[in-house]
Design a protein around this motif. Structure first.
Motif, PDB file in Angstrom:
ATOM      1  N   GLU A   1       0.618   8.602   0.131  1.00 23.30           N
ATOM      2  CA  GLU A   1      -0.521   8.970  -0.700  1.00 23.30           C
ATOM      3  C   GLU A   1      -1.853   8.877   0.039  1.00 23.30           C
ATOM      4  O   GLU A   1      -2.555   9.855   0.150  1.00 23.30           O
ATOM      5  CB  GLU A   1      -0.557   8.096  -1.949  1.00 23.30           C
ATOM      6  N   ASP A   2      -2.187   7.699   0.511  1.00 25.02           N
ATOM      7  CA  ASP A   2      -3.495   7.464   1.114  1.00 25.02           C
ATOM      8  C   ASP A   2      -3.334   7.130   2.599  1.00 25.02           C
ATOM      9  O   ASP A   2      -2.963   6.008   2.934  1.00 25.02           O
ATOM     10  CB  ASP A   2      -4.205   6.325   0.373  1.00 25.02           C
TER      11      ASP A   2
ATOM     12  N   LEU B   1     -12.584   4.596   7.708  1.00 30.10           N
ATOM     13  CA  LEU B   1     -13.025   5.438   6.594  1.00 30.10           C
ATOM     14  C   LEU B   1     -12.825   4.715   5.264  1.00 30.10           C
ATOM     15  O   LEU B   1     -11.968   3.848   5.142  1.00 30.10           O
ATOM     16  CB  LEU B   1     -12.224   6.741   6.576  1.00 30.10           C
ATOM     17  N   PRO B   2     -13.597   5.096   4.241  1.00 24.87           N
ATOM     18  CA  PRO B   2     -13.368   4.516   2.916  1.00 24.87           C
ATOM     19  C   PRO B   2     -12.020   4.990   2.372  1.00 24.87           C
ATOM     20  O   PRO B   2     -11.574   6.098   2.692  1.00 24.87           O
ATOM     21  CB  PRO B   2     -14.509   5.065   2.061  1.00 24.87           C
ATOM     22  N   SER B   3     -11.416   4.181   1.536  1.00 23.80           N
ATOM     23  CA  SER B   3     -10.113   4.540   0.962  1.00 23.80           C
ATOM     24  C   SER B   3     -10.283   5.656  -0.072  1.00 23.80           C
ATOM     25  O   SER B   3     -11.387   5.959  -0.514  1.00 23.80           O
ATOM     26  CB  SER B   3      -9.467   3.324   0.323  1.00 23.80           C
TER      27      SER B   3
ATOM     28  N   VAL C   1       0.825  -1.213   0.000  1.00 23.52           N
ATOM     29  CA  VAL C   1       0.000   0.000   0.000  1.00 23.52           C
ATOM     30  C   VAL C   1       0.862   1.268   0.000  1.00 23.52           C
ATOM     31  O   VAL C   1       0.372   2.359   0.281  1.00 23.52           O
ATOM     32  CB  VAL C   1      -1.002   0.009   1.180  1.00 23.52           C
ATOM     33  N   GLY C   2       2.164   1.122  -0.309  1.00 21.05           N
ATOM     34  CA  GLY C   2       3.042   2.283  -0.447  1.00 21.05           C
ATOM     35  C   GLY C   2       3.481   2.892   0.866  1.00 21.05           C
ATOM     36  O   GLY C   2       3.582   4.113   0.980  1.00 21.05           O
TER      37      GLY C   2
END
Length: 180
Positions: free
Chosen positions: A85-86, A127-129, A46-47
């Motif tokens: 990033e996320d 939370l949603p991605s 997932v980075g």
């Protein structure tokens, strides 16, 4: 470890922390090497960078970054996960791994300079991605013109039905008069 190695670690961690939008500190006490390798692989997917570092080096590296709010809380053995990033992806990956591991524990984090306690990191994981949020936003944006087209088409369809009814009424009313 000599000074040059420490300076290199500080510089690398500082560069990563400066780019990161989220940093989460975990307690890994008692984890086996195999489990730590699996965790790192899942986080890499997932980075996320995950690094075990001495607290003094971490404090120096986090100075002058948005994650310096963590400096006063760095105690005991800890590892830092940095997401670029996320932020939700990092929180989800760590939370999911914590559920299956008895040794790994979330401590706290920093989201763009704001301190998050353990509960805050867990809430972030619910939370949603980012891709899910973008899909929902695009769906909503697409719904407005689609609904407008449907409403406009319904108005035209009803207008056409009304014209056909008038035509049929006139043709139906004119036909009996012509026969008589």
């Amino acid at each position: 470890m000599n000074r040059q190695e420490k300076a290199q670690i500080i510089e690398q961690l500082h560069e990563k922390a400066a780019r990161a939008s989220i940093a989460v500190v975990t307690d890994f006490k008692g984890m086996e090497v195999e489990e730590m390798t699996i965790l790192r692989a899942k986080l890499r997917e997932v980075g996320v960078d995950y690094q075990v570092v001495k607290n003094t080096l971490a404090r120096l590296a986090l100075n002058e970054t948005s994650h310096s709010v963590l400096n006063d809380r760095l105690k005991e053995n800890c590892a830092v996960a940095l997401g670029y990033e996320d932020p939700v992806a990092l929180a989800k990956a760590l939370s999911d791994f914590v559920k299956g591991s008895k040794k790994l524990a979330l401590r706290y984090g920093s989201l763009e300079g704001k301190f998050l306690d353990e509960e805050g990191v867990k809430q972030l994981a619910t939370l949603p991605s980012k891709p899910e949020l973008l899909a929902k936003m695009l769906g909503t944006m697409n719904a407005v013109p689609t609904n407008f087209v449907n409403v406009f088409a319904a108005v035209l369809r009803n207008f056409l039905y009304a014209l056909n009814a008038i035509k049929e009424q006139k043709e139906g009313g004119a036909a009996p008069a012509a026969e008589a």
